[in-house]
Motif scaffolding. Structure first.
Motif, PDB file in Angstrom:
ATOM      1  N   TYR A 242       0.689  -1.130   0.186  1.00 24.88           N
ATOM      2  CA  TYR A 242      -0.003   0.093   0.082  1.00 24.88           C
ATOM      3  C   TYR A 242       0.872   1.292  -0.021  1.00 24.88           C
ATOM      4  O   TYR A 242       0.574   2.204  -0.645  1.00 24.88           O
ATOM      5  N   GLU A 243       1.722   1.309   1.031  1.00 23.62           N
ATOM      6  CA  GLU A 243       2.612   2.363   1.002  1.00 23.62           C
ATOM      7  C   GLU A 243       3.616   2.825  -0.426  1.00 23.62           C
ATOM      8  O   GLU A 243       3.625   3.821  -0.740  1.00 23.62           O
ATOM      9  N   VAL A 244       3.944   1.499  -0.897  1.00 24.11           N
ATOM     10  CA  VAL A 244       4.585   1.660  -2.312  1.00 24.11           C
ATOM     11  C   VAL A 244       3.647   2.380  -3.432  1.00 24.11           C
ATOM     12  O   VAL A 244       4.015   3.465  -3.950  1.00 24.11           O
ATOM     13  N   PHE A 245       2.399   1.925  -3.415  1.00 26.49           N
ATOM     14  CA  PHE A 245       1.738   2.550  -4.501  1.00 26.49           C
ATOM     15  C   PHE A 245       1.106   3.787  -3.874  1.00 26.49           C
ATOM     16  O   PHE A 245       1.160   4.632  -4.777  1.00 26.49           O
ATOM     17  N   ALA A 246       0.949   4.232  -2.684  1.00 22.34           N
ATOM     18  CA  ALA A 246       0.633   5.487  -2.267  1.00 22.34           C
ATOM     19  C   ALA A 246       1.802   6.627  -2.546  1.00 22.34           C
ATOM     20  O   ALA A 246       1.281   7.700  -3.178  1.00 22.34           O
ATOM     21  N   GLY A 247       2.752   6.066  -2.421  1.00 23.00           N
ATOM     22  CA  GLY A 247       4.090   6.912  -2.910  1.00 23.00           C
ATOM     23  C   GLY A 247       4.238   7.019  -4.311  1.00 23.00           C
ATOM     24  O   GLY A 247       4.206   8.349  -4.498  1.00 23.00           O
ATOM     25  N   VAL A 248       3.999   6.206  -5.265  1.00 25.68           N
ATOM     26  CA  VAL A 248       3.862   6.389  -6.447  1.00 25.68           C
ATOM     27  C   VAL A 248       2.763   7.433  -6.960  1.00 25.68           C
ATOM     28  O   VAL A 248       2.786   8.180  -7.791  1.00 25.68           O
ATOM     29  N   GLY A 249       1.621   7.150  -6.174  1.00 29.42           N
ATOM     30  CA  GLY A 249       0.306   7.832  -6.645  1.00 29.42           C
ATOM     31  C   GLY A 249       0.803   9.350  -6.224  1.00 29.42           C
ATOM     32  O   GLY A 249       0.207  10.258  -7.059  1.00 29.42           O
ATOM     33  N   ARG A 250       1.293   9.543  -5.304  1.00 30.66           N
ATOM     34  CA  ARG A 250       1.721  11.112  -4.937  1.00 30.66           C
ATOM     35  C   ARG A 250       2.762  11.412  -6.072  1.00 30.66           C
ATOM     36  O   ARG A 250       2.486  12.612  -6.445  1.00 30.66           O
TER      37      ARG A 250
END
Length: 183
Positions: free
Chosen positions: A167-175
């Motif tokens: 989740y954190e990886v995707f959230a970081g890329v999403g940002r």
């Protein structure tokens, strides 16, 4: 306009029109997301997958392609099965295109079904060894490009990520990509 959202959770528990399965090419179940969808969805999914194998997909579903079946006992209407590529660094460009194709083809099939909500896992980011941050860039970037400006597309594309780390990886890329909507 389509919302792209991220949730940490179990894709088999999502109340959506379409759940996307990171399927084995055999369409007959496997490990990870594929096994979980087949177990929770029950025998109707497997029966339809067997029918597909007996008709159009005798050799299995090709990598980067997508096909729909019932969702069986899942709280969804359909399962769209897509086969992600195994990560091989020396074949990166070709395989990255196949991974992007998984998302494009799944959205195409979902649109043909009239789906308003679609839930994706992190295709190929598990046992197929795709580096999570790169998988996230391909997934989020492809979905954002497909839904940009498209009339009649889904209202929501939800990435359901197993575990806080993914989740954190995707959230970081999403940002990084300017996409928000994390839940």
């Amino acid at each position: 306009m389509t919302r792209i959202t991220l949730v940490e959770g179990d894709i088999t528990a999502q109340q959506v029109d379409v759940v996307v399965n990171a399927a084995h090419s055999s369409l007959l179940g496997g490990g990870g997301v594929d096994g979980a969808i087949h177990r929770r969805g029950g025998p109707r999914i497997l029966a339809e997958c067997r029918e597909l194998r007996a008709s159009r997909y005798g050799r299995g579903l090709a990598t980067g392609r997508a096909v729909a079946t019932t969702a069986g006992d899942l709280p969804a209407r359909w399962v769209v099965h897509t086969v992600g590529p195994v990560h091989l660094a020396d074949e990166y460009e070709e395989r990255a295109e196949l991974l992007a194709s998984c998302y494009r083809e799944s959205l195409r099939v979902a649109a043909e079904l009239g789906a308003r909500t679609v839930a994706f896992p992190a295709v190929s980011a598990g046992i197929f060894g795709w580096p999570p941050a790169d998988a996230a860039r391909i997934a989020l970037g492809t979905v954002a490009a497909v839904v940009a400006g498209r009339e009649g597309g889904p209202e929501e594309v939800r990435f359901v990520l197993f575990g806080a780390e993914m989740y954190e990886v995707f959230a970081g890329v999403g940002r990084e990509l300017g996409l928000t909507g994390q839940e």
